[in-house]
Design an enzyme around this catalytic site. Structure first.
Site, PDB file in Angstrom:
ATOM      1  N   ALA A 157       0.845  -1.191   0.000  1.00 51.86           N
ATOM      2  CA  ALA A 157       0.000   0.000   0.000  1.00 51.86           C
ATOM      3  C   ALA A 157       0.887   1.250   0.000  1.00 51.86           C
ATOM      4  CB  ALA A 157      -0.903  -0.007   1.232  1.00 51.86           C
TER       5      ALA A 157
ATOM      6  N   GLN B 297       1.476   3.620   2.034  1.00 53.67           N
ATOM      7  CA  GLN B 297       2.313   3.854   3.220  1.00 53.67           C
ATOM      8  C   GLN B 297       2.959   2.553   3.722  1.00 53.67           C
ATOM      9  OE1 GLN B 297       3.632   6.405   4.628  1.00 53.67           O
ATOM     10  NE2 GLN B 297       2.625   7.835   3.250  1.00 53.67           N
ATOM     11  N   SER B 298       3.279   1.653   2.814  1.00 54.44           N
ATOM     12  CA  SER B 298       3.829   0.356   3.219  1.00 54.44           C
ATOM     13  C   SER B 298       5.189   0.474   3.908  1.00 54.44           C
ATOM     14  CB  SER B 298       3.966  -0.522   1.970  1.00 54.44           C
ATOM     15  OG  SER B 298       4.737  -1.669   2.261  1.00 54.44           O
ATOM     16  N   ASN B 299       5.273  -0.035   5.119  1.00 50.74           N
ATOM     17  CA  ASN B 299       6.568  -0.131   5.812  1.00 50.74           C
ATOM     18  C   ASN B 299       7.420  -1.208   5.169  1.00 50.74           C
ATOM     19  OD1 ASN B 299       5.759   1.703   7.993  1.00 50.74           O
ATOM     20  ND2 ASN B 299       4.355   0.042   8.552  1.00 50.74           N
TER      21      ASN B 299
ATOM     22  N   CYS C 131       7.546  -2.010   2.042  1.00 47.98           N
ATOM     23  CA  CYS C 131       8.190  -1.479   0.831  1.00 47.98           C
ATOM     24  C   CYS C 131       9.378  -0.578   1.204  1.00 47.98           C
ATOM     25  CB  CYS C 131       7.177  -0.724  -0.021  1.00 47.98           C
ATOM     26  SG  CYS C 131       6.015  -1.840  -0.866  1.00 47.98           S
TER      27      CYS C 131
END
Ligand SMILES: *Cc1c(COP(=O)(O)O)cnc(C)c1O
Length: 322
Positions: free
Chosen positions: A71, A73-75, A77
């Site tokens: 997503a 705000q993916s941590n 990623c």
């Protein structure tokens, strides 16, 4: 037992701290926190532990480019982009959401880390991820796909080793409570409990999945971790404790209970939670303490899985400050 290959990315062991003021404020049991928000790689978090094993796997495949998806705000990623840099690799992130005018919070960090961003809708994410992989392959970039949330058996091994680390720290807890979403953290903890002999219960607070089928997925993943170690344990759905009472407004929607949890942890313990994962898991923990779910003489360890950069996304700041 065969621990899978691993590279070093994290600052380990992460500290375990007492939370006496929060416990007193809630009239609760002894509370500990395991600081996996302090794993040390570009603001840290639980994905660092998984990536230590996933990058060793990528090296075996002579990968030159890591590709993963998440997503906006993916941590996961952000951590994958950082791990790629530490290993001298390129990184392509397939992000679902509206491309922002000014990338903020985790997406801003993705850009600073030099990740290439590909934007997609959630519905098309799988297809675009596939296309991105094939394109990189055709261009000779030797891509390696990091699974969603890093939650393959190889990635989950990071949390089996985290249980070993906790045991070596001499920590005995009756309960480990944490945020569970793609299931790799929980699968690793459960596999580690079975293989290394940890006596506490492992309770995941679900972020976005109903219990049921999700428990079966985690049980299989945990068992697959033990296959990887060539130390097979008969892990079944009965070994998987998931509480799905705190799904709130859905994934990445910060509500009143997440806001309260973030405020209580900050004001009593100077601990910063994130709006998507740890804020929701802590809201569940707080509610369970208020319901007297835990015995007064029990020790409850909250496993902080990171995610704080999302606190700085404007939509969450507005809610936290309101
Ligand atoms: C990804 C993530 C989780 C969930 O971990 P899973 O292994 O996907 O279940 C929890 N907390 C934070 C901060 C995360 O980024």
């Amino acid at each position: 037992m065969k621990v899978p290959p691993r590279i070093k990315l994290a600052h380990l062991p992460t500290p375990v701290e007492e939370m006496p003021r929060l416990s007193a404020a809630l009239g609760g049991p002894r509370l500990l926190v395991k600081r996996d928000d302090q794993t040390g790689l570009a603001f840290g978090g639980n994905k660092t532990r998984k990536l230590e094993f996933l990058l060793a796997e990528a090296a075996l495949h002579s990968a030159k480019t890591l590709i993963t998806a998440g997503a906006i705000q993916s941590n996961h990623c952000r951590q994958t982009a950082a791990a790629a840099r530490k290993a001298g690799l390129d990184c392509i992130l397939v992000l679902s959401g509206e491309p922002p005018q000014v990338p903020e919070a985790n997406t801003y960090l993705d850009v600073l880390l030099g990740a290439e961003l590909v934007w997609t809708s959630l519905e098309q994410r799988g297809e675009i991820l596939n296309q991105t992989y094939l394109k990189a392959e055709a261009a000779g970039r030797e891509p390696f796909l990091i699974p969603y949330g890093g939650s393959s058996p190889v990635g989950a091994a990071g949390y089996a080793e985290a249980i070993r680390e906790l045991i070596e720290q001499g920590i005995a807890a009756d309960w480990i409570v944490f945020a569970t979403s793609s299931g790799g953290t929980q699968a690793g903890l459960v596999a580690g409990k079975a293989m290394y002999g940890f006596s506490g219960q492992v309770l995941g607070i679900s972020i976005d999945e109903e219990a049921g089928q999700f428990n079966a997925v985690i049980a299989k993943l945990a068992k697959d971790v033990t296959y990887l170690y060539e130390n097979v344990k008969n892990i079944t759905i009965d070994d998987i404790l998931v509480n799905a009472d705190y799904l709130g407004g859905g994934y990445a929607v910060m509500g009143a209970s997440e806001k309260e949890a973030i405020s209580l942890f900050a004001r009593h313990e100077a601990l910063l939670l994130d709006p998507v994962y740890t804020g929701r898991a802590a809201a569940g923990l707080i509610d369970l303490i208020r319901m007297r779910f835990f015995g007064p003489d029990e020790t409850v360890l909250f496993w902080h899985t990171g995610g704080q950069p999302a606190l700085f996304a404007e939509k969450y700041m507005r809610i936290a400050l309101a």
